[in-house]
Design an enzyme around this catalytic site. Structure first.
Site, mmCIF file in Angstrom:
data_model
loop_
_atom_site.group_PDB
_atom_site.id
_atom_site.type_symbol
_atom_site.label_atom_id
_atom_site.label_comp_id
_atom_site.label_asym_id
_atom_site.label_seq_id
_atom_site.Cartn_x
_atom_site.Cartn_y
_atom_site.Cartn_z
ATOM 1 N N GLU A 179 0.831 -1.216 0.000
ATOM 2 C CA GLU A 179 0.000 0.000 0.000
ATOM 3 C C GLU A 179 0.858 1.257 0.000
ATOM 4 O O GLU A 179 1.732 1.421 0.860
ATOM 5 C CB GLU A 179 -0.907 -0.024 1.249
ATOM 6 C CG GLU A 179 -1.899 1.123 1.304
ATOM 7 C CD GLU A 179 -2.850 1.030 2.501
ATOM 8 O OE1 GLU A 179 -3.044 -0.083 3.051
ATOM 9 O OE2 GLU A 179 -3.378 2.084 2.895
ATOM 10 N N ASP A 213 5.226 -14.560 11.356
ATOM 11 C CA ASP A 213 3.905 -15.074 11.001
ATOM 12 C C ASP A 213 2.857 -13.980 11.245
ATOM 13 O O ASP A 213 2.389 -13.792 12.368
ATOM 14 C CB ASP A 213 3.636 -16.319 11.871
ATOM 15 C CG ASP A 213 2.299 -16.969 11.582
ATOM 16 O OD1 ASP A 213 1.443 -16.346 10.923
ATOM 17 O OD2 ASP A 213 2.103 -18.108 12.040
ATOM 18 N N HIS A 236 -3.027 11.035 2.839
ATOM 19 C CA HIS A 236 -2.597 9.639 2.821
ATOM 20 C C HIS A 236 -2.672 9.018 1.419
ATOM 21 O O HIS A 236 -1.783 8.290 1.004
ATOM 22 C CB HIS A 236 -3.528 8.883 3.782
ATOM 23 C CG HIS A 236 -3.128 7.483 4.083
ATOM 24 N ND1 HIS A 236 -2.201 7.181 5.039
ATOM 25 C CD2 HIS A 236 -3.559 6.305 3.570
ATOM 26 C CE1 HIS A 236 -2.070 5.862 5.101
ATOM 27 N NE2 HIS A 236 -2.885 5.312 4.227
#
Ligand code: MEV
Length: 389
Positions: free
Chosen positions: A83, A277, A375
Protein backbone atom coordinates in the site's frame (compact mmCIF):
# COMPACT_ATOMS: atom_id res chain seq x y z
CA UNK A 1 28.33 8.59 9.70
CA UNK A 2 26.42 9.17 12.93
CA UNK A 3 23.82 6.60 13.91
CA UNK A 4 20.75 8.77 13.59
CA UNK A 5 17.57 7.64 11.88
CA UNK A 6 16.55 11.29 11.40
CA UNK A 7 17.27 11.56 7.68
CA UNK A 8 15.59 14.59 6.08
CA UNK A 9 14.94 14.18 2.35
CA UNK A 10 15.47 10.39 2.42
CA UNK A 11 12.48 10.06 0.10
CA UNK A 12 14.13 12.31 -2.49
CA UNK A 13 17.11 9.97 -2.93
CA UNK A 14 17.26 7.28 -5.61
CA UNK A 15 16.74 3.67 -4.43
CA UNK A 16 20.48 3.12 -4.84
CA UNK A 17 21.37 6.15 -2.70
CA UNK A 18 18.84 5.06 -0.08
CA UNK A 19 20.35 1.60 0.01
CA UNK A 20 23.81 3.09 0.48
CA UNK A 21 22.56 5.14 3.47
CA UNK A 22 20.86 2.09 5.02
CA UNK A 23 23.90 -0.13 4.39
CA UNK A 24 26.13 2.37 6.21
CA UNK A 25 23.67 2.73 9.11
CA UNK A 26 23.27 -1.03 9.58
CA UNK A 27 26.77 -2.16 8.54
CA UNK A 28 25.45 -4.36 5.74
CA UNK A 29 28.00 -6.41 3.81
CA UNK A 30 28.37 -5.94 0.05
CA UNK A 31 26.67 -9.31 -0.41
CA UNK A 32 23.67 -8.23 1.69
CA UNK A 33 23.36 -4.93 -0.15
CA UNK A 34 23.60 -6.76 -3.50
CA UNK A 35 20.80 -9.09 -2.47
CA UNK A 36 18.52 -6.12 -1.74
CA UNK A 37 19.58 -4.46 -5.00
CA UNK A 38 18.41 -7.52 -6.92
CA UNK A 39 14.82 -6.79 -5.87
CA UNK A 40 14.18 -10.40 -4.94
CA UNK A 41 16.34 -12.47 -2.62
CA UNK A 42 14.57 -15.82 -2.66
CA UNK A 43 16.17 -18.32 -5.01
CA UNK A 44 14.45 -21.51 -6.16
CA UNK A 45 16.26 -23.80 -3.72
CA UNK A 46 15.50 -21.67 -0.66
CA UNK A 47 11.85 -21.16 -1.59
CA UNK A 48 11.39 -24.86 -2.34
CA UNK A 49 12.63 -25.71 1.16
CA UNK A 50 10.31 -23.23 2.87
CA UNK A 51 6.92 -24.45 1.62
CA UNK A 52 5.38 -27.15 -0.58
CA UNK A 53 4.55 -27.16 -4.29
CA UNK A 54 6.69 -24.10 -5.03
CA UNK A 55 6.47 -22.60 -8.52
CA UNK A 56 7.93 -19.14 -7.90
CA UNK A 57 8.39 -16.35 -5.35
CA UNK A 58 5.89 -13.56 -4.74
CA UNK A 59 7.34 -10.13 -4.04
CA UNK A 60 6.34 -7.05 -2.08
CA UNK A 61 8.11 -3.69 -2.15
CA UNK A 62 10.45 -3.18 0.80
CA UNK A 63 10.65 0.41 2.07
CA UNK A 64 12.57 1.95 4.96
CA UNK A 65 10.79 4.23 7.42
CA UNK A 66 13.11 6.86 8.91
CA UNK A 67 13.06 9.12 11.99
CA UNK A 68 12.17 6.47 14.57
CA UNK A 69 13.45 7.04 18.10
CA UNK A 70 12.34 4.21 20.40
CA UNK A 71 13.47 3.97 24.02
CA UNK A 72 16.15 6.55 23.18
CA UNK A 73 17.62 4.47 20.31
CA UNK A 74 17.53 5.30 16.60
CA UNK A 75 16.01 2.69 14.30
CA UNK A 76 15.58 2.40 10.55
CA UNK A 77 12.42 0.37 10.01
CA UNK A 78 12.14 -2.10 7.12
CA UNK A 79 8.52 -2.37 5.94
CA UNK A 80 7.23 -4.86 3.37
CA UNK A 81 3.87 -3.64 2.11
CA UNK A 82 1.91 -3.14 -1.11
CA UNK A 83 0.00 0.00 0.00
CA UNK A 84 1.39 3.39 -0.98
CA UNK A 85 1.86 6.18 1.61
CA UNK A 86 2.20 3.86 4.61
CA UNK A 87 6.00 4.15 4.76
CA UNK A 88 5.90 7.91 4.12
CA UNK A 89 3.20 8.36 6.80
CA UNK A 90 5.17 6.31 9.34
CA UNK A 91 8.34 8.34 8.71
CA UNK A 92 6.42 11.60 8.97
CA UNK A 93 4.64 10.73 12.22
CA UNK A 94 7.87 9.29 13.67
CA UNK A 95 9.41 12.74 13.16
CA UNK A 96 6.48 14.30 15.09
CA UNK A 97 6.85 11.78 17.94
CA UNK A 98 10.59 12.43 17.96
CA UNK A 99 9.93 16.08 18.82
CA UNK A 100 8.27 14.92 22.05
CA UNK A 101 11.17 12.58 22.95
CA UNK A 102 10.25 9.62 20.76
CA UNK A 103 8.32 6.49 21.57
CA UNK A 104 8.75 4.38 24.68
CA UNK A 105 7.94 0.70 24.87
CA UNK A 106 8.02 -2.12 27.40
CA UNK A 107 7.20 -5.77 26.99
CA UNK A 108 6.36 -8.78 29.13
CA UNK A 109 8.34 -12.01 29.04
CA UNK A 110 7.80 -14.08 25.86
CA UNK A 111 5.09 -16.26 27.40
CA UNK A 112 2.93 -18.29 25.03
CA UNK A 113 -0.03 -20.53 25.81
CA UNK A 114 -0.41 -24.12 24.60
CA UNK A 115 -3.95 -25.49 24.94
CA UNK A 116 -4.82 -29.13 25.65
CA UNK A 117 -8.51 -30.04 25.31
CA UNK A 118 -9.70 -32.90 27.54
CA UNK A 119 -13.15 -34.40 27.05
CA UNK A 120 -15.32 -37.01 28.73
CA UNK A 121 -14.40 -35.97 32.26
CA UNK A 122 -17.18 -36.83 34.75
CA UNK A 123 -15.97 -34.50 37.49
CA UNK A 124 -14.15 -31.61 35.77
CA UNK A 125 -13.50 -29.55 38.91
CA UNK A 126 -11.85 -32.51 40.65
CA UNK A 127 -9.82 -33.00 37.47
CA UNK A 128 -8.74 -29.35 37.55
CA UNK A 129 -7.59 -29.77 41.14
CA UNK A 130 -5.69 -32.98 40.35
CA UNK A 131 -3.93 -31.46 37.33
CA UNK A 132 -2.80 -28.45 39.36
CA UNK A 133 -1.67 -30.77 42.17
CA UNK A 134 0.56 -32.60 39.66
CA UNK A 135 1.81 -29.41 38.01
CA UNK A 136 5.51 -30.02 38.62
CA UNK A 137 5.46 -33.44 37.01
CA UNK A 138 3.64 -32.08 33.93
CA UNK A 139 6.06 -29.16 33.57
CA UNK A 140 9.03 -31.54 33.75
CA UNK A 141 7.46 -33.76 31.11
CA UNK A 142 7.04 -30.72 28.83
CA UNK A 143 10.55 -29.42 29.43
CA UNK A 144 12.14 -32.78 28.58
CA UNK A 145 11.10 -32.03 24.98
CA UNK A 146 13.18 -28.88 24.61
CA UNK A 147 16.47 -28.90 26.53
CA UNK A 148 17.83 -26.12 24.28
CA UNK A 149 15.04 -23.73 25.27
CA UNK A 150 15.39 -24.74 28.92
CA UNK A 151 19.14 -24.17 28.61
CA UNK A 152 18.61 -20.50 27.74
CA UNK A 153 16.22 -19.99 30.65
CA UNK A 154 12.97 -20.68 28.78
CA UNK A 155 10.59 -23.62 28.84
CA UNK A 156 7.26 -24.53 30.41
CA UNK A 157 6.77 -22.37 33.51
CA UNK A 158 3.20 -22.77 34.68
CA UNK A 159 -0.16 -24.40 34.15
CA UNK A 160 -3.67 -22.99 34.23
CA UNK A 161 -6.84 -25.06 34.01
CA UNK A 162 -10.26 -23.88 32.83
CA UNK A 163 -13.51 -25.78 32.85
CA UNK A 164 -15.22 -24.67 29.64
CA UNK A 165 -18.90 -25.31 28.97
CA UNK A 166 -19.45 -26.12 25.31
CA UNK A 167 -22.09 -27.40 22.90
CA UNK A 168 -20.72 -30.93 23.42
CA UNK A 169 -20.61 -30.68 27.20
CA UNK A 170 -17.99 -29.52 29.68
CA UNK A 171 -14.31 -29.66 28.72
CA UNK A 172 -11.22 -29.38 30.83
CA UNK A 173 -8.86 -27.01 29.00
CA UNK A 174 -5.29 -26.94 30.22
CA UNK A 175 -3.05 -23.98 29.44
CA UNK A 176 0.63 -24.77 29.37
CA UNK A 177 2.49 -21.47 29.82
CA UNK A 178 5.83 -21.55 28.00
CA UNK A 179 8.57 -18.94 27.95
CA UNK A 180 9.71 -19.19 24.31
CA UNK A 181 12.44 -16.52 24.65
CA UNK A 182 13.58 -15.35 21.18
CA UNK A 183 11.37 -17.67 19.12
CA UNK A 184 7.84 -17.05 17.90
CA UNK A 185 7.24 -20.26 19.78
CA UNK A 186 4.60 -22.25 17.91
CA UNK A 187 6.89 -25.23 17.33
CA UNK A 188 8.14 -25.47 20.90
CA UNK A 189 4.67 -24.99 22.40
CA UNK A 190 2.93 -27.47 20.09
CA UNK A 191 5.60 -30.11 20.76
CA UNK A 192 5.22 -29.66 24.51
CA UNK A 193 1.41 -29.66 24.39
CA UNK A 194 1.47 -32.94 22.46
CA UNK A 195 3.96 -34.43 24.92
CA UNK A 196 1.91 -33.71 28.06
CA UNK A 197 -1.58 -34.42 26.69
CA UNK A 198 -1.69 -38.20 27.47
CA UNK A 199 -0.58 -37.63 31.06
CA UNK A 200 -3.08 -34.77 31.53
CA UNK A 201 -5.89 -36.93 30.17
CA UNK A 202 -4.99 -39.76 32.49
CA UNK A 203 -4.84 -37.44 35.53
CA UNK A 204 -8.23 -35.97 34.53
CA UNK A 205 -9.81 -39.35 33.80
CA UNK A 206 -10.80 -38.31 30.27
CA UNK A 207 -9.48 -38.29 26.69
CA UNK A 208 -7.51 -35.55 24.94
CA UNK A 209 -8.27 -34.08 21.54
CA UNK A 210 -6.66 -30.76 20.44
CA UNK A 211 -3.12 -29.84 21.46
CA UNK A 212 -2.16 -26.51 19.93
CA UNK A 213 -0.85 -23.01 20.65
CA UNK A 214 -3.33 -20.18 21.32
CA UNK A 215 -2.82 -17.09 19.16
CA UNK A 216 -4.51 -14.99 21.82
CA UNK A 217 -1.05 -14.33 23.26
CA UNK A 218 -2.27 -12.20 26.15
CA UNK A 219 0.75 -13.05 28.28
CA UNK A 220 3.13 -11.71 25.62
CA UNK A 221 2.21 -8.04 25.45
CA UNK A 222 3.89 -4.83 24.38
CA UNK A 223 2.92 -1.49 25.85
CA UNK A 224 3.87 1.65 23.95
CA UNK A 225 3.67 5.31 24.87
CA UNK A 226 4.41 8.61 23.14
CA UNK A 227 3.79 12.31 23.74
CA UNK A 228 3.56 14.73 20.83
CA UNK A 229 3.59 18.55 21.02
CA UNK A 230 0.30 19.81 19.50
CA UNK A 231 2.08 22.09 16.97
CA UNK A 232 3.68 18.97 15.45
CA UNK A 233 0.30 17.63 14.37
CA UNK A 234 -0.99 20.97 13.11
CA UNK A 235 -2.09 22.74 16.29
CA UNK A 236 -4.45 22.20 19.25
CA UNK A 237 -7.49 21.84 16.97
CA UNK A 238 -6.00 18.85 15.17
CA UNK A 239 -4.78 17.36 18.47
CA UNK A 240 -8.34 17.59 19.77
CA UNK A 241 -9.56 16.02 16.51
CA UNK A 242 -7.25 13.04 17.06
CA UNK A 243 -8.74 12.49 20.52
CA UNK A 244 -12.23 12.73 19.03
CA UNK A 245 -11.22 10.19 16.36
CA UNK A 246 -10.06 7.80 19.09
CA UNK A 247 -13.29 8.33 21.08
CA UNK A 248 -15.24 7.42 17.95
CA UNK A 249 -13.30 4.14 17.65
CA UNK A 250 -13.74 3.49 21.35
CA UNK A 251 -17.51 3.84 21.06
CA UNK A 252 -18.16 2.19 17.68
CA UNK A 253 -16.79 -1.18 16.50
CA UNK A 254 -17.28 -0.18 12.83
CA UNK A 255 -14.75 2.58 13.36
CA UNK A 256 -12.57 0.50 15.74
CA UNK A 257 -11.99 -2.07 12.98
CA UNK A 258 -10.60 0.62 10.66
CA UNK A 259 -8.67 2.31 13.46
CA UNK A 260 -6.96 -1.00 14.20
CA UNK A 261 -6.43 -1.66 10.49
CA UNK A 262 -4.35 1.52 10.43
CA UNK A 263 -2.27 0.21 13.34
CA UNK A 264 -1.80 -3.13 11.56
CA UNK A 265 -0.58 -1.31 8.42
CA UNK A 266 2.58 -0.56 10.38
CA UNK A 267 2.68 -3.72 12.48
CA UNK A 268 2.24 -6.20 9.61
CA UNK A 269 4.74 -4.46 7.34
CA UNK A 270 7.53 -5.04 9.88
CA UNK A 271 6.24 -8.49 10.85
CA UNK A 272 6.40 -9.53 7.18
CA UNK A 273 9.79 -7.88 6.54
CA UNK A 274 11.30 -9.84 9.44
CA UNK A 275 9.89 -13.17 8.22
CA UNK A 276 7.38 -13.52 11.04
CA UNK A 277 3.91 -15.07 11.00
CA UNK A 278 1.59 -12.13 10.36
CA UNK A 279 -1.57 -14.27 10.53
CA UNK A 280 -0.68 -15.18 14.10
CA UNK A 281 -0.08 -11.53 14.97
CA UNK A 282 -3.34 -10.46 13.27
CA UNK A 283 -5.37 -13.18 15.03
CA UNK A 284 -3.86 -12.20 18.38
CA UNK A 285 -4.42 -8.48 17.85
CA UNK A 286 -8.10 -8.77 16.97
CA UNK A 287 -8.90 -11.37 19.64
CA UNK A 288 -7.21 -9.06 22.17
CA UNK A 289 -9.17 -6.07 20.86
CA UNK A 290 -12.38 -8.01 21.61
CA UNK A 291 -11.29 -9.36 25.00
CA UNK A 292 -13.84 -7.26 26.93
CA UNK A 293 -16.75 -8.69 24.95
CA UNK A 294 -16.82 -5.79 22.48
CA UNK A 295 -14.33 -4.94 19.72
CA UNK A 296 -12.21 -1.99 20.87
CA UNK A 297 -9.28 0.10 19.58
CA UNK A 298 -5.81 -1.17 20.51
CA UNK A 299 -4.61 2.40 21.13
CA UNK A 300 -5.84 5.41 23.10
CA UNK A 301 -5.28 9.12 22.57
CA UNK A 302 -5.73 11.86 25.19
CA UNK A 303 -4.47 15.35 25.93
CA UNK A 304 -2.28 16.03 28.96
CA UNK A 305 -2.44 19.17 31.13
CA UNK A 306 -0.18 21.07 28.69
CA UNK A 307 -2.29 20.12 25.68
CA UNK A 308 0.26 17.55 24.50
CA UNK A 309 -1.15 14.58 22.65
CA UNK A 310 -0.51 11.37 24.59
CA UNK A 311 -0.87 8.05 22.79
CA UNK A 312 -0.68 4.56 24.27
CA UNK A 313 -1.05 1.14 22.72
CA UNK A 314 -1.24 -2.34 24.22
CA UNK A 315 -1.32 -5.50 22.13
CA UNK A 316 0.01 -9.05 21.98
CA UNK A 317 3.00 -9.49 19.67
CA UNK A 318 4.24 -13.03 19.14
CA UNK A 319 7.31 -12.47 16.99
CA UNK A 320 10.72 -14.12 16.97
CA UNK A 321 14.24 -13.51 15.76
CA UNK A 322 15.29 -17.18 15.61
CA UNK A 323 13.80 -20.10 13.72
CA UNK A 324 11.33 -20.29 10.86
CA UNK A 325 11.47 -17.82 8.01
CA UNK A 326 13.29 -15.26 10.19
CA UNK A 327 16.37 -17.41 9.45
CA UNK A 328 15.53 -19.30 6.25
CA UNK A 329 14.56 -16.18 4.28
CA UNK A 330 17.78 -14.23 3.58
CA UNK A 331 15.84 -10.97 3.19
CA UNK A 332 14.32 -11.38 6.66
CA UNK A 333 17.83 -11.83 8.08
CA UNK A 334 18.93 -8.60 6.41
CA UNK A 335 15.86 -6.74 7.70
CA UNK A 336 16.62 -7.93 11.25
CA UNK A 337 20.16 -6.65 10.78
CA UNK A 338 18.89 -3.26 9.58
CA UNK A 339 16.70 -3.07 12.71
CA UNK A 340 19.64 -4.10 14.88
CA UNK A 341 17.36 -5.80 17.42
CA UNK A 342 19.04 -8.19 19.85
CA UNK A 343 16.00 -10.00 21.27
CA UNK A 344 12.47 -10.95 20.26
CA UNK A 345 11.20 -8.61 22.96
CA UNK A 346 13.11 -5.68 21.46
CA UNK A 347 11.62 -6.55 18.05
CA UNK A 348 8.11 -6.64 19.56
CA UNK A 349 8.70 -3.25 21.23
CA UNK A 350 9.83 -1.74 17.91
CA UNK A 351 6.81 -3.20 16.08
CA UNK A 352 4.42 -1.87 18.74
CA UNK A 353 6.02 1.57 18.38
CA UNK A 354 5.57 1.46 14.61
CA UNK A 355 1.90 0.51 15.13
CA UNK A 356 1.24 3.48 17.40
CA UNK A 357 3.08 5.92 15.12
CA UNK A 358 1.20 4.59 12.06
CA UNK A 359 -2.04 5.15 13.97
CA UNK A 360 -0.98 8.73 14.75
CA UNK A 361 -0.28 9.35 11.07
CA UNK A 362 -3.71 8.07 10.00
CA UNK A 363 -5.68 9.90 12.72
CA UNK A 364 -3.80 13.14 12.07
CA UNK A 365 -4.61 13.00 8.35
CA UNK A 366 -8.25 12.07 9.07
CA UNK A 367 -8.64 14.84 11.66
CA UNK A 368 -6.96 17.49 9.47
CA UNK A 369 -7.01 17.48 5.67
CA UNK A 370 -8.76 14.09 5.21
CA UNK A 371 -7.32 10.85 3.94
CA UNK A 372 -7.78 11.45 0.22
CA UNK A 373 -5.82 14.70 0.26
CA UNK A 374 -2.96 13.36 2.36
CA UNK A 375 -2.60 9.64 2.82
CA UNK A 376 -3.97 8.60 -0.58
CA UNK A 377 -2.28 11.33 -2.63
CA UNK A 378 0.70 9.16 -3.55
CA UNK A 379 -1.58 6.29 -4.44
CA UNK A 380 -3.52 8.40 -6.95
CA UNK A 381 -0.31 9.75 -8.43
CA UNK A 382 1.04 6.29 -9.00
CA UNK A 383 -1.97 4.51 -10.34
CA UNK A 384 -3.93 7.27 -12.05
CA UNK A 385 -1.32 9.34 -13.88
CA UNK A 386 -3.98 11.73 -15.10
CA UNK A 387 -5.07 12.64 -11.54
CA UNK A 388 -4.06 16.09 -10.34
CA UNK A 389 -2.79 15.06 -6.91
C1 MEV B 1 -5.82 2.91 5.41
O1 MEV B 1 -4.98 1.85 4.99
C2 MEV B 1 -5.82 3.01 6.92
C3 MEV B 1 -6.78 4.06 7.51
O2 MEV B 1 -8.11 3.80 7.05
C4 MEV B 1 -6.71 3.91 9.01
C5 MEV B 1 -7.73 4.74 9.77
O3 MEV B 1 -8.81 5.05 9.22
O4 MEV B 1 -7.45 5.05 10.94
C6 MEV B 1 -6.42 5.43 7.06
Amino acid sequence: MSKTSRIPGFYKLSPEERLKTVAEFAGLTQEEADLLKRFGGLDEKTADKMIENVVGAFQLPLGIAVNFLINGKDYLIPMAIEESSVVAAASNAARMAREGGGVFAVSTESLMIGQVQILGVKDPYRAKFEILRNKQEVLELANERDPVLVGVGGGAKDIEVNVVNSKVGPMVVVHLIVDVKDAMGANAVNTMAEAVAPRLASIAGGRFRLRIISNLADKRLVRVWTRVPPEEVGGPGVAEGIVEAWAFADADPYRAATHNKGIMNGVDAVVIATGNDWRAVEAGAHAYAARNGRYEPLSRWELDERGYLVGTLEMPLAVGIVGGATRSNPLARICLKILGVKTARELAEVIGAVGLVQNLAALRALAAEGIQAGHMKLHRRKFEPEAKA
